[in-house]
Scaffold this motif. Structure first.
Motif, PDB file in Angstrom:
ATOM      1  N   LEU A  13      27.753  18.834   5.120  1.00  0.00           N
ATOM      2  CA  LEU A  13      28.102  18.188   3.861  1.00  0.00           C
ATOM      3  C   LEU A  13      29.488  18.635   3.417  1.00  0.00           C
ATOM      4  O   LEU A  13      29.797  19.841   3.442  1.00  0.00           O
ATOM      5  N   GLU A  41      32.091  18.075   0.135  1.00  0.00           N
ATOM      6  CA  GLU A  41      32.325  17.530  -1.197  1.00  0.00           C
ATOM      7  C   GLU A  41      33.807  17.265  -1.420  1.00  0.00           C
ATOM      8  O   GLU A  41      34.665  17.942  -0.841  1.00  0.00           O
ATOM      9  N   CYS A  47      30.173  13.256  -1.711  1.00  0.00           N
ATOM     10  CA  CYS A  47      29.654  14.192  -0.710  1.00  0.00           C
ATOM     11  C   CYS A  47      29.411  13.394   0.566  1.00  0.00           C
ATOM     12  O   CYS A  47      28.508  12.553   0.609  1.00  0.00           O
ATOM     13  N   MET A  98      19.043  13.944  -1.722  1.00  0.00           N
ATOM     14  CA  MET A  98      20.374  14.498  -1.927  1.00  0.00           C
ATOM     15  C   MET A  98      20.463  15.010  -3.356  1.00  0.00           C
ATOM     16  O   MET A  98      20.032  14.335  -4.288  1.00  0.00           O
ATOM     17  N   TRP A 124      22.797  17.447  -6.400  1.00  0.00           N
ATOM     18  CA  TRP A 124      24.007  18.120  -6.877  1.00  0.00           C
ATOM     19  C   TRP A 124      23.578  19.306  -7.730  1.00  0.00           C
ATOM     20  O   TRP A 124      22.711  19.172  -8.602  1.00  0.00           O
ATOM     21  N   ILE A 166      24.014   9.655 -10.522  1.00  0.00           N
ATOM     22  CA  ILE A 166      24.010   9.928  -9.088  1.00  0.00           C
ATOM     23  C   ILE A 166      23.677   8.639  -8.348  1.00  0.00           C
ATOM     24  O   ILE A 166      22.862   7.831  -8.810  1.00  0.00           O
ATOM     25  N   ARG A 205      23.864   6.797  -4.042  1.00  0.00           N
ATOM     26  CA  ARG A 205      24.093   7.075  -2.623  1.00  0.00           C
ATOM     27  C   ARG A 205      24.317   5.774  -1.883  1.00  0.00           C
ATOM     28  O   ARG A 205      23.803   4.718  -2.271  1.00  0.00           O
ATOM     29  N   TYR A 244      30.781  22.596  -8.088  1.00  0.00           N
ATOM     30  CA  TYR A 244      29.700  21.651  -7.849  1.00  0.00           C
ATOM     31  C   TYR A 244      29.394  21.589  -6.354  1.00  0.00           C
ATOM     32  O   TYR A 244      30.300  21.423  -5.529  1.00  0.00           O
ATOM     33  N   TYR A 245      28.112  21.721  -6.052  1.00  0.00           N
ATOM     34  CA  TYR A 245      27.651  21.737  -4.672  1.00  0.00           C
ATOM     35  C   TYR A 245      26.745  20.546  -4.391  1.00  0.00           C
ATOM     36  O   TYR A 245      25.887  20.201  -5.208  1.00  0.00           O
ATOM     37  N   CYS A 246      26.928  19.987  -3.226  1.00  0.00           N
ATOM     38  CA  CYS A 246      26.050  18.953  -2.724  1.00  0.00           C
ATOM     39  C   CYS A 246      25.021  19.616  -1.804  1.00  0.00           C
ATOM     40  O   CYS A 246      25.343  20.567  -1.086  1.00  0.00           O
ATOM     41  N   SER A 296      21.160  18.816   0.607  1.00  0.00           N
ATOM     42  CA  SER A 296      20.227  17.826   1.129  1.00  0.00           C
ATOM     43  C   SER A 296      19.044  18.513   1.789  1.00  0.00           C
ATOM     44  O   SER A 296      19.112  19.681   2.173  1.00  0.00           O
ATOM     45  N   TRP A 340      23.761  22.732   2.584  1.00  0.00           N
ATOM     46  CA  TRP A 340      24.651  22.848   1.420  1.00  0.00           C
ATOM     47  C   TRP A 340      26.099  22.644   1.843  1.00  0.00           C
ATOM     48  O   TRP A 340      26.513  23.052   2.937  1.00  0.00           O
TER      49      TRP A 340
END
Length: 123
Positions: free
Chosen positions: A4, A6, A22, A34, A36, A70, A72, A94-96, A98, A113
């Motif tokens: 991933l 971002e 992301c 997914m 955040w 959000i 996708r 900010y982290y993405c 899954s 991550w």
């Protein structure tokens, strides 16, 4: 394996907007939830938003509900976070993330991550 990356962070004035992206690699992207998350200096990582595999279900923290959206695009292997009416308290990395998640706000359930992107909101 899913990787991933971002992008879209930056410096913005209070009341402004940013859109985070992301990009995911890995053929199983479309099957995963997914999410955040964000982490401010000196604070624990907190849930922001999540979206299920089809995009039909979304989840938001109370602090961002009505301001963040959000979405996708499984064809592009990308998840987005549109952030409007930004406040100084939204400042964080900010982290993405899954994974095959049952409880989207639970960070421990996510398998993958990103490295994070900085969002700074000035007052």
């Amino acid at each position: 394996q899913v990787q991933l990356v971002e992008s879209g962070g930056g410096l913005v004035q209070a009341g402004g907007s940013l859109r985070l992206s992301c990009a995911a690699s890995g053929r199983t992207f479309s099957y995963y939830v997914m999410g955040w998350f964000r982490q401010a200096p000196g604070k624990e990582r907190e849930f922001v938003a999540a979206i299920n595999w089809s995009g039909g279900s979304t989840y938001y923290a109370d602090s961002v509900k009505g301001r963040f959206t959000i979405s996708r695009d499984n064809a592009k292997n990308t998840v987005y976070l549109q952030m409007n009416s930004l406040k100084p308290e939204d400042t964080a990395v900010y982290y993405c993330a899954s994974g095959a998640v049952l409880n989207p706000p639970n960070a421990r359930e996510y398998n993958y991550w990103g490295q994070g992107t900085q969002v700074t909101v000035s007052s």
